[in-house]
Scaffold this active site. Structure first.
Site, mmCIF file in Angstrom:
data_model
loop_
_atom_site.group_PDB
_atom_site.id
_atom_site.type_symbol
_atom_site.label_atom_id
_atom_site.label_comp_id
_atom_site.label_asym_id
_atom_site.label_seq_id
_atom_site.Cartn_x
_atom_site.Cartn_y
_atom_site.Cartn_z
ATOM 1 N N HIS A 83 2.178 1.932 -3.214
ATOM 2 C CA HIS A 83 1.267 2.884 -3.831
ATOM 3 C C HIS A 83 1.811 4.308 -3.780
ATOM 4 C CE1 HIS A 83 -2.408 -0.043 -3.297
ATOM 5 N NE2 HIS A 83 -1.427 -0.566 -3.987
ATOM 6 N N ASP A 116 0.863 -1.187 0.000
ATOM 7 C CA ASP A 116 0.000 0.000 0.000
ATOM 8 C C ASP A 116 0.900 1.237 0.000
ATOM 9 O OD1 ASP A 116 -2.197 1.881 0.604
ATOM 10 O OD2 ASP A 116 -3.349 0.056 0.918
#
Ligand code: NAG
Ligand code: NAG
Ligand code: NAG
Ligand code: NAG
Ligand code: NAG
Ligand code: NAG
Ligand code: NAG
Ligand code: NAG
Ligand code: NAG
Ligand code: NAG
Ligand code: NAG
Ligand code: NAG
Length: 399
Positions: free
Chosen positions: A241, A218
């Site tokens: 991310h 993430d």
């Protein structure tokens, strides 16, 4: 006779002085092994960890809370709470390993430090969150998985020289804290592990993050509501991310976010580079004074992105976001994008972004096929400007 008594007295006196001097400089060590921990990585040592901490915390002089080298302590949730008489120094030289079953966890944190001032955690050791079995449970509607290290209401605090692997939820979370310095960490989880953010900051002021290697599933770093004066530098991020401000505006009464400055970072093989994301239909708040500079992207899907329609799981038909974004500067951002749209500024229809500057941007296609040039796209940006060299052609007014 009188002379030798005097000598003896003087000798005793200096001996006592020396002892006093020594004890005030030698810090007492509190080691869970002295509190019935096994340290074998198999026995649940949670209670011994907390007992050793409690003794260190009650000690009248500066002490060291030590996780010794070459020792693995298996632990469920463990809360190290203050205030202490004198906050102990925390040296993690060995490994803290989380119990792998999720049923052992009820709190948002696994290892939690709270209500402490002047806390220093280092030692070269490891937090092993043993997350792999729990990742299949992660989804946005399920309960949040435990964060490996949670700092809650701490101040004047340093976290340094440690390794984090495979957290169940976030690796590190900093909440309701101030004057925090996080540096020299390695954080690693697989690229497909959900919600394993490297560091999440919210409701905190004056946070410095530097010299980290983060590979995760993430956000490498995410900045949530109420974060102010956050400096991020020398980060190597990917996969993951990217570095995100947000998501913002999911809940009512969120605090503003301001003063986030990101510099000298290298972002590779991530789904985003530097991102600002807000939920549609959000209640009003402000996000402003952000700078992103000297960032190198390598094979990144959305190198520069503002997304005010952030809605990862559902089809969004909600009204526009009311998070007002302003004063954002992107300066010297270069490297490669693996999608054609390398710069995407999609702002809110009801509260447009204001005063966004793109300066010296050079983002080319990641593949060596030269026929597809990168593109930029903007909507609802007022007072935006593009300065200096620009690849792709800017969607803001060139000045
Ligand atoms: C830890 O293990 C390493 C490698 O086996 C060894 O060199 C070192 O001396 C050990 N340290 C302690 C404090 O036992
Ligand atoms: C990190 O911790 C290890 C083990 O305590 C130590 O040997 C090393 O010097 C530390 N590194 C830094 C940069 O502080
Ligand atoms: C942090 O340290 C400074 C300087 O020592 C001190 O003035 C301040 O009170 C501390 N902050 C908190 C919240 O304790
Ligand atoms: C993190 O990784 C880098 C590069 O692999 C290494 O030089 C550094 O010592 C590591 N830091 C820690 C705290 O283990
Ligand atoms: C930029 O970051 C890299 C990698 O983290 C580091 O080695 C380098 O010293 C940093 N440069 C500056 C000017 O801070
Ligand atoms: C938001 O703040 C208002 C006014 O203080 C309060 O009435 C409301 O309950 C709060 N909402 C939430 C979800 O906390
Ligand atoms: C580029 O990034 C994607 C993920 O966005 C990854 O799947 C792919 O392997 C990367 N390509 C290279 C050459 O590393
Ligand atoms: C935001 O930046 C402006 C211009 O640099 C400055 O005047 C203002 O004080 C900043 N606001 C905050 C809350 O830091
Ligand atoms: C944005 O920057 C300008 C000056 O550049 C400043 O006047 C304004 O107050 C800033 N906006 C916010 C919300 O801080
Ligand atoms: C932009 O980057 C490309 C590829 O790295 C490079 O060839 C080119 O010279 C750069 N352009 C500018 C203006 O720096
Ligand atoms: C693209 O890269 C590959 C592998 O690096 C190379 O073999 C090929 O010649 C390159 N093609 C072009 C058009 O540059
Ligand atoms: C160029 O981009 C389009 C749209 O993203 C894509 O469909 C097409 O395959 C690309 N062409 C080449 C030569 O990569």
């Amino acid at each position: 006779m009188a002379c030798s008594t005097m000598t003896l007295k003087a000798f005793l006196f200096s001996f006592i002085l020396m002892c006093l001097w020594k004890s005030s400089f030698e810090q007492e060590i509190f080691n869970p092994l002295a509190y019935e921990a096994e340290g074998d990585g198999v026995t649940d040592d949670s209670q011994a960890l907390v007992d050793a901490w409690d003794s260190a915390c009650e000690h009248h002089a500066p002490a060291i809370f030590l996780i010794p080298e070459n020792t693995t302590f298996l632990s469920g949730p463990a809360s190290f709470e203050g205030p202490c008489r004198v906050t102990p120094t925390v040296q993690i030289r060995g490994t803290l390993k989380a119990i792998d079953s999720l049923s052992a966890f009820h709190d948002p944190g696994w290892i939690e430090f709270k209500h402490l001032d002047d806390l220093h955690i280092d030692g070269g050791g490891t937090f092993d969150g043993q997350g792999s079995r729990s990742w299949s449970h992660a989804c946005s509607y399920c309960k949040k998985l435990p964060m490996s290290l949670r700092l809650l209401k701490v101040s004047n605090t340093t976290v340094s020289n440690l390794t984090f692997v495979d957290s169940k939820g976030f690796h590190i979370s900093v909440q309701m804290s101030s004057s925090i310095n996080v540096n020299r960490l390695n954080i690693t989880a697989p690229g497909n592990s959900p919600n394993t953010d490297g560091i999440h900051i919210s409701e905190s002021n004056d946070v410095k993050i530097s010299d980290l290697h983060i590979s995760t599933g993430d956000d490498c770093i995410s900045i949530g509501q109420g974060a102010t004066d956050v400096h991020i530098e020398n980060i190597i991020c990917g996969p993951g991310h990217g570095i995100s401000i947000g998501s913002l505006g999911k809940y009512e009464n969120e605090s503003d976010v301001s003063g986030v400055h990101v510099r000298n970072c290298s972002i590779s093989d991530t789904t985003n580079g530097v991102r600002i994301k807000t939920w549609p239909g959000s209640p009003p708040s402000q996000a402003f004074n952000f700078t992103f500079q000297d960032i190198v992207m390598d094979n990144v899907s959305n190198p520069i992105i503002i997304d005010q329609q952030y809605c990862p799981d559902a089809k969004c038909v909600a009204p526009p976001s009311q998070v007002k974004i302003s004063n954002v500067t992107y300066n010297r951002i270069r490297g490669t994008s693996n999608e054609q749209v390398a710069v995407s500024l999609l702002c809110s229809q009801s509260v447009p972004c204001e005063n966004v500057i793109l300066q010296d941007i050079n983002l080319t296609m990641a593949s060596n096929i030269t026929s597809n040039a990168t593109l930029s796209t903007c909507s609802n940006v007022v007072n935006g400007s593009a300065v200096g060299t620009q690849t792709p052609d800017p969607c803001l007014t060139k000045v």
